[in-house]
Structure formats: C-alpha cells, structure tokens
Scaffold this motif. Structure first.
Motif, short mmCIF file in Angstrom:
data_model
loop_
_atom_site.label_atom_id
_atom_site.label_comp_id
_atom_site.label_asym_id
_atom_site.label_seq_id
_atom_site.Cartn_x
_atom_site.Cartn_y
_atom_site.Cartn_z
N LEU A 201 118.82 6.75 66.49
CA LEU A 201 118.16 8.05 66.61
C LEU A 201 117.24 8.11 67.82
N LEU B 76 117.28 10.80 70.75
CA LEU B 76 116.11 11.63 71.04
C LEU B 76 115.65 11.48 72.47
N ARG C 194 117.86 13.23 74.77
CA ARG C 194 117.65 14.68 74.65
C ARG C 194 116.44 15.12 75.44
N GLU D 38 124.23 16.01 67.02
CA GLU D 38 123.60 17.33 67.02
C GLU D 38 124.41 18.32 66.19
N VAL E 170 117.31 21.76 65.67
CA VAL E 170 117.92 20.43 65.67
C VAL E 170 116.93 19.36 66.10
N GLU E 171 116.20 19.68 67.17
CA GLU E 171 115.25 18.73 67.72
C GLU E 171 114.22 18.32 66.65
N LEU F 42 115.76 16.14 64.00
CA LEU F 42 115.97 14.77 64.49
C LEU F 42 114.67 14.00 64.45
N HIS F 43 113.59 14.68 64.86
CA HIS F 43 112.30 14.00 64.86
C HIS F 43 111.89 13.63 63.44
#
Lengths: 640, 244
Positions: free
Chosen positions: A31, A35, A38, B216, B229-230, B233-234
């Motif tokens: 992950l 991240l 991204r 994603e 999504v961000e 994910l976090h």
C-alpha cells in the motif's frame, strides 16, 4: 491466501509479515508503494486543464489517413494521440499543438519552419518526425511511436540506481550534440520528454516544440529544468540550457529530488563517487560559461565517472565506504585566469583603439583637406600617381583592419573566450605601428599557457546569440562607400568646370566606390546566408539584407540608362513615329524596365530575407514575360 | 477467489449502483454483488469470530447475511454509511447479527440458500497469529479488509499476467511491488528473465502501473464517490500500520 512462514520479515520495512499476507508480499509496503507513487503523480503532473482534450473519435475524421486509437495524454504543449497509419500499417504518435493558436498566421509560419528543422533530426536517440501539417486549424506533428515509458514514470517509483542514472546520460548527450551541431536547441529537456522503449533504449521527444509554442513570449520550458538564463533573457539561451536541464535530470535520477537553490551533493545523499558531485555542480552552474561547453564534453566526463563508479562499487563491496564529512556546497572553482591574461588583453584593446583613432585622424585629414580646396596636402594628394594612391588607400585600410582585429583579439583574451581570435589579435597587434611590444607579450602569454581558459567553441555557430560580424563589416564598407562618393563629389566639384588638363582620374573616384559597394554587398549577402543558417544564433538580419541589397539596387541605374538610351536612340533614328507607336514603344519600354527591376530586386530581397522564392503567381510572371517580349520584339522590328 | 465467470458489466461499477440494481431484482447485479461479497466475506467471518461466536455460528451468520444481502428489497432501508462499502458491510452485518440472525438463521441453516462456499479452515488460520490482540474487532476488521482487498488485486493481476503468458515474469517481478526502486536488483532480474536491464525497468514500471490501476479500481468499486480513493487508501494503510 498463500500459506507461508509466520515469522517472515518484510525485506523492505523490516516488520514481521502477517502469515496471511497476499502473495507473500508485505501488505503495508504494497500500500505504501501505491500511495507514494500516487503522491508523486499528483505532484509532478501539470495542473489539470480546464477543457477536456478532444476524444480520438472526435478528431478521427480530421485524420483520414490514420486510425486514432487512444489519447495518450495532454501536456503543456498539446494533446498526444496514438494512431495507426493506414497506408504503412505502422504505429505513430500524433501530437496536436496549441489548439488555441488556430488562425494565428505568425504561428503557422513558424510552425512550418520548425517542423522542417525537426524533420532533419534523424538520430537513433531522437524521436523521429514523420510529418506535420495543419488540418481544420489544428497544427499537428506525426512522430514515431515509442512503445515504452518516460523517465518521469520511472522516477515516480523513486530514484534510480546510480549506474542506471548515469547510464541514461551518454545517449542523451549524443543526441543533444547531434542536434546542437545542427544549431537546434531542445529548450525543454525533462524526464517527461525522455522516453525509454521496451529494449531500454532512450529517445528524446519534443525537440524544438518548446521554442515553437513559446513563440509569443509564453514561458518556454518547464521551470524546475530551466537554466537561470532561460528565465531572464530568452534571446540569450543556447545549447548550454539543455546541458543545465540534463544536469537537473541527472540529479533527480540520482537522488529522487530536484536540486533547489542550494542543494546537497549527490554523494551526500546516495552512494556515488565524489567525481559525480563535480559533474553535477558543473552542469548546474548558473553561469552558462562555466557549464560543460558541449554535450559531448558532458558525455565524456560521465562515461569516465561511470567507470570510476563501477570500480568504486567493487571496492565498496570489499570494504565499507568511508563516511564523508558534510561539506557545504562550494561553487565550481573558476577556470584558471591569471591576471597577465587580463592585462595583456586590456593593453591590446588600448593599442587597437589608439590605432583606430590614428586612422580616423588620417581619414579626417583626408576629407578635411579635400573640402578645404587650396591646400598643400590636397594638391599633393591630387597629384599622386595611381599606384601611390592605391598604396595610400591600402595602407589605411590595412591599419584599420589590424586595429579591429587587435581589439577583438584583446576582448577574447580579456574574457578568455576564443583562443583563435586572441592569437589573431596578438599577431595583428605585432604588425601595427605601435603594438609590437604588447603583441609579442600577448603572444608569449598565449603560447606559454594552454589551459582551458579558452572556450574551444568560442567562435562556432552555436555560441551565444550575437550580432553577425559579417553584417557589421558590410555596413562598414557601405559607410566607406558613402565617404568615397562624398570625396568623389568634392574632387569633381573642386575642379569644376572640368577642363582637359584638370580632369580627375576616373579610376581615382570609381575604384574606391565600386570596391566598397561590391565588398559591402558581398559581405551583406554572405551575412544574410550565415544568419539564416545559424538558426537564430546570429542576429542582424535586417542590416544584412539592406547591405546586401545595395549593389542590386545600384544595378537598376544602368538598367534605366539602357532603357532611356535605347528610347533616345530609337526616336533619334526614326523621328517619323506617330503618337500611337511612340506611346506603345514608350509604355512597353518603361514597364519592361520596371518589371525587370521590380522582379529582380524582389527576388534578391526574398532570397536575402530567407523567404521562399516561389512567390510569384503565374499571372504576374506571364504578364511580365509578355511585356518584356513585346518590348524586345517591337524594339527589334522598329530598329530593323 | 477470482472467478472467471464474473459479470464484466459490473467489473468497475461502483457498489452503490450494484446494490440499487439488486434492489431492482437484476440477476446480473446479484452476481456482481455476490462477487463483491465473496471478496470480503473473510473479514466478516473473523469479525464474527472475534465477537465470540463459534465457528458454526460465525459461518451461519456470514452465509445468512450474504443471502440476506442478495435478496431484493432488503437493502433499501440500510444506511449507506457515507458511501463506503467497507463501512456499509460492517454496519449491515452488525445490524444483522443483533436483529435478524436469531430469527432467520435457524430456518435457513442447512437450507438451500448458501450463496458462497466458504473456506473456513483458511479463514481460521489467520486468527492464530494474534492471540493476545487487544485491538477492537472493528479495527481488525479494517485490517483484514485491506488484506482481502490486496489479495484480490494481486490475484487479478496474476490472472491477467497468466492469461498473457507472462506468468514467469509476474512471479519474478512481483516482489518489486513492495520495494523502493533503488533496492530492486534490476541486473540480477535481467539475468534471470533473460532480457535487458532496461527492459526489466520498463516491465517493473508497467507492473506497478497496472497494480496501481487495479488497486485503485478495486478500491473505487467499494466507494460511492470515486474521488475518495486516496482517502480510502490512506485509511487502509493506517489500518495495516496499527499492528505494531
């Protein structure tokens, strides 16, 4: 879920991995990588454009020869599509530039010029341009499709291994050198424009597009990769801006970060040889003069450092790398510039200026005495024999040239620019009346020191943008032409009315006039061609065109004389012409002369200005041809 | 867990749309939802186990809940929990455990309505490593959810590579998904795969790009707003990071 050893440790974060980790991979690192990449994507990409680029479907009918499959992306320079060229069955990239420039005539002209230049860049490390054009107001370039990724994509995954980072530089340098030799500067080298194909080959994309899109003073280039001089004086940027940008790319590839105002040395951040620090600092020098002068030079030092790095890696495997002290960033030490160079250069310039003054006084004397009629010197001058006069003119022409060379050479010596010019100046100085001692000193200084003070390419075309010296020289000769004409008029006037004994020598007046006019125009002509070939490195085009046009314009005088003469002759020989015949003959003569003069001058002008010569419509040419033909036929008939 | 018969029309559709379609008794949507539930049943099962349910009860609960989920008209009254499928599923499951199971599960037990074949042994195995776990079952649910999601993504990715005949490449390169680039031994990978180092770099980059896209897409499916999504994910990363 894959069964695995419950005590497995993640090699990346060092944490114990849960035994239900997907595919034996540490879920946290999975992950985190996603991240991080991204975040970098959001960081590096330009702000989202307000308008959506047209979809492949929308532009499909504008490109009937292509099957447009997908939109690959949108950058500051335009929108890129992947397409298949139906006729050849090959994949291509179609780049549509600046849709907002539709209908901009200046852009259109410049676009065609640039695309033709780009089409000449056939190099394995440069993306090939296949075609360009405009369709429905969309300017497009068809390019080779590179099946791979760009360096930005790779950097998103983090920095590169030092060997890999260093490995990308030499092929880029080769391609840049190739382009620079043709006078083409990229101006927008950045990771996005460096493509890696499936075999790992690197190719530079978007050559020249930055300067094309930035034609109206828009920012050309991408700020973090722009050399300092690009931000301030856009006309002063040259190939060394590319070297700076490549320096930024190298730093980023090595460390994963862009160098800021004061940056840490690469060797402090990653395990690289210290020689890399010097290379990066030199490439990133704010002063273009202190960067690598050529891409080839950059390539050679990188190749040398890569070899050292590989050796260093082997050493490092045997023993741990020594801890380096946290040295502050020092500016690149200036190249050796002993004070003698400056003094010698300064003295040479002084001698040159004195020489110019002396010559001017002589010329001034000459003109003064010409105007103040009854004077001893004037009488003496007029009584000169022709060889004596030639010697007199040659003497001051030579001293003037020597003085100019001395000044130019002195400047180069003072600034440590071109060794060739400095040598020429020193020799010229030796030959001038009072410069022998200083010239010899300068020569000794020059010959005793072969350090790299001198820019090896100081006088090659891809130096900084400067005014064309030939155009200046041409202008000088035309000033001389005016002086000679003035002198000639004075001479003729002073002897008016001319009697047999007092007739001035035709040679005395005509030789300097013709000599200056011809030399000035030839130089102007050469200057125009040179400026055109320099691809923007030289300026002074208007000066060159005006000086080059002097002789063609002067040629109109004999042409008119011939026309007038023939008319006079004609009417004198056959005075029985009626009005109609006279009108026809007169009109055809005048318009033929006019047409020849106009077409001739316009052709010369367009050639000098570098505009296409196929500018005449068939109608104009046929009308002119008929006129001239009519003139010749009627003239011949009447004559007979 | 990946299923070759997955309804492609719903492959990337947001879960809220699927649920709405299920409410409208759409058979394809039912399959899509059952697939979605199939991915995430395990966190639910372990959640139930941590709530001190026996193996049998936990299995019944999950099966019953999923069957309930797939019934038309039973989802409308449920809270959409700010558009996250994760939160929605847990909230619905809690709701189900408290209210409905006592009444309905008895009837359904052993009946035909068992929508999933659950690999209970495998589901149990993951529970051994956290014997003295003081974290709340809710947090552990999130963590297991993240694991299930990653597993799903990797299985899909592997399947995609296999179908392209690149199974070997995937097995060699998949460890690059967790490593920082500088740590990836490109040269030795190049030797192992018999391609150039540059090609390895490109391949790794593409693998990562595909992984990211899959991840994603998978996360986006569990959200009603794809823009989030961000954030999701976090929070998944946070759920995984809390374990030490």
């Amino acid at each position: 879920m894959t069964e695995s050893n419950p005590n497995q440790i993640c090699p990346d974060c060092g944490a114990t991995m849960p035994d239900d980790s997907p595919q034996d991979l540490c879920p946290k690192c999975l992950l985190r990588q996603a991240l991080e990449s991204r975040t970098l994507v959001d960081d590096g990409s330009p702000s989202a454009p307000s308008t959506q680029p047209p979809s492949p479907h929308e532009i499909a009918d504008k490109f009937p020869g292509f099957e447009i499959t997908e939109c690959l992306g949108r950058g500051g320079m335009g929108v890129v599509y992947k397409a298949r060229q139906k006729s050849l069955g090959r994949w291509v990239t179609i780049k549509i530039l600046a849709p907002e420039r539709v209908g901009d005539a200046r852009f259109s002209e410049r676009f065609a010029e640039e695309a033709q230049i780009l089409a000449r860049l056939a190099h394995p490390n440069i993306v090939t341009v296949f075609d360009y054009g405009e369709t429905d107001g969309l300017y497009y370039i068809v390019m080779e499709f590179v099946d791979g990724v760009n360096l930005r994509d790779l950097l998103r995954d983090g920095k590169l291994d030092p060997t890999q980072a260093l490995g990308i530089v030499p092929p880029i340098c080769e391609a840049l050198q190739f382009a620079h030799d043709k006078g083409i500067v990229h101006r927008d080298i950045k990771p996005e424009n460096l493509l890696l194909d499936r075999d790992g080959r690197i190719k530079i994309a978007d050559f020249g597009i930055a300067s094309l899109v930035g034609v109206n003073g828009d920012p050309a280039g991408t700020p973090p990769y722009m050399a300092p001089e690009q931000g301030t004086r856009s006309q002063a940027t040259d190939h060394r801006a590319d070297i700076y940008a490549l320096g930024v790319v190298l730093y980023e590839a090595l460390t994963g970060e862009r160098p800021g105002e004061s940056f840490q040395l690469p060797s402090q951040k990653v395990h690289v040889d210290v020689s890399i620090d010097d290379i990066v600092i030199r490439a990133l020098n704010r002063d273009p003069e202190r960067r690598y002068h050529t891409a080839d030079e950059f390539r050679k030092v990188i190749e040398k450092a890569t070899a050292a790095q590989t050796r260093g890696d082997v050493d490092a495997d045997a023993s741990p790398a020594p801890v380096k002290p946290n040295a502050p960033l020092v500016p690149n030490p200036a190249p050796l510039d002993p004070i003698v160079f400056r003094i010698a250069g300064f003295l040479m310039i002084a001698i040159g200026i004195i020489q110019v003054l002396a010559v001017s006084v002589n010329v001034g004397n000459f003109i003064y005495f010409l105007s103040g009629a009854e004077n001893g010197f004037f009488a003496e001058f007029l009584s000169m024999t022709e060889p004596a006069f030639i010697w007199f003119s040659a003497k001051w022409l030579i001293s003037a040239s020597l003085a100019v060379i001395t000044i130019v050479g002195g400047t180069h010596l003072l600034k440590g620019k071109s060794r060739k010019w400095a040598l020429a100046g020193a020799i010229a100085c030796c030959l001038s009346t009072w410069g022998l001692v200083i010239g010899v000193v300068a020569l000794v200084v020059l010959l005793s020191n072969t350090s790299e003070v001198f820019d090896p390419i100081g006088n090659t075309p891809h130096n900084q943008r400067r005014i064309s010296r030939l155009a200046i020289a041409a202008t000088g000769f035309h000033v001389l032409l005016l002086l000679c004409l003035a002198a000639g008029i004075f001479v003729v006037q002073s002897r008016y009315p001319i009697t047999a004994g007092k007739a001035p020598s035709v040679f005395l007046i005509a030789f300097p006039v013709l000599f200056s006019a011809a030399t000035g125009s030839i130089l102007g002509w050469r200057a125009a061609i040179q400026i055109r070939k320099s691809e923007g490195k030289l300026y002074g085009k208007r000066l060159a065109v005006v000086t080059g046009m002097v002789v063609p314009s002067l040629l109109v005088i004999p042409l008119v004389a011939i026309g007038a003469g023939s008319l006079k002759e004609l009417f004198a020989s056959s005075p029985q012409f009626d009005d109609a015949t006279a009108l026809i003959v007169g009109t055809t003569t005048v318009s033929s002369i006019g047409a020849i003069a106009f077409l001739g001058l316009r052709t010369c002008f367009r050639y000098l200005a570098g505009k296409p010569l196929q500018c005449y419509s068939k109608r104009i040419l046929s009308v002119a041809g008929i006129l001239v033909g009519l003139w010749i036929v009627s003239g011949t008939l009447l004559w007979v | 867990m990946s299923d070759s018969t997955q309804p492609t029309a719903f492959l990337t559709t947001r879960w809220t749309l699927i649920v709405d379609a299920v409410s409208g008794n759409d058979a394809v949507a039912r399959d899509a939802l059952s697939l979605l539930a199939g991915t995430y049943w395990l966190p639910l099962y372990r959640y139930a186990r941590r709530k001190n349910k026996s193996r049998e009860d936990a299995e019944d609960l999950v099966q019953g809940f999923l069957a309930h989920l797939l019934e038309p008209h039973c989802l409308q009254e449920l809270d959409r929990s700010h558009g996250r499928f994760r939160a929605f599923l847990l909230a619905s499951f809690n709701h189900w455990m408290i209210n409905d199971w006592k009444h309905s599960i008895r009837q359904k037990r052993g009946g035909p309505e068992r929508p999933l074949s659950l690999d209970i042994d495998s589901a149990e195995s993951g529970m051994k490593i956290d014997p003295a776990d003081h974290r709340s079952p809710d947090r552990l649910f999130d963590r297991e959810w993240a694991l299930a999601l990653l597993d799903k993504v990797l299985v899909n990715l592997e399947a995609a590579f296999n179908s392209e005949g690149n199974a070997v490449q995937f097995s060699k390169l998949r460890s690059c998904l967790t490593s920082a680039s500088a740590r990836i031994p490109y040269s030795s990978l190049a030797t192992e795969l018999g391609i150039s180092e540059g090609a390895v770099r490109v391949a790794v980059h593409r693998l990562r790009k595909r992984y990211r896209a899959q991840l994603e897409a998978e996360v986006a499916r569990t959200l009603s707003n794809p823009q989030a999504v961000e954030d999701e994910l976090h929070s998944l990363f946070a759920a995984l990071s809390n374990e030490t």
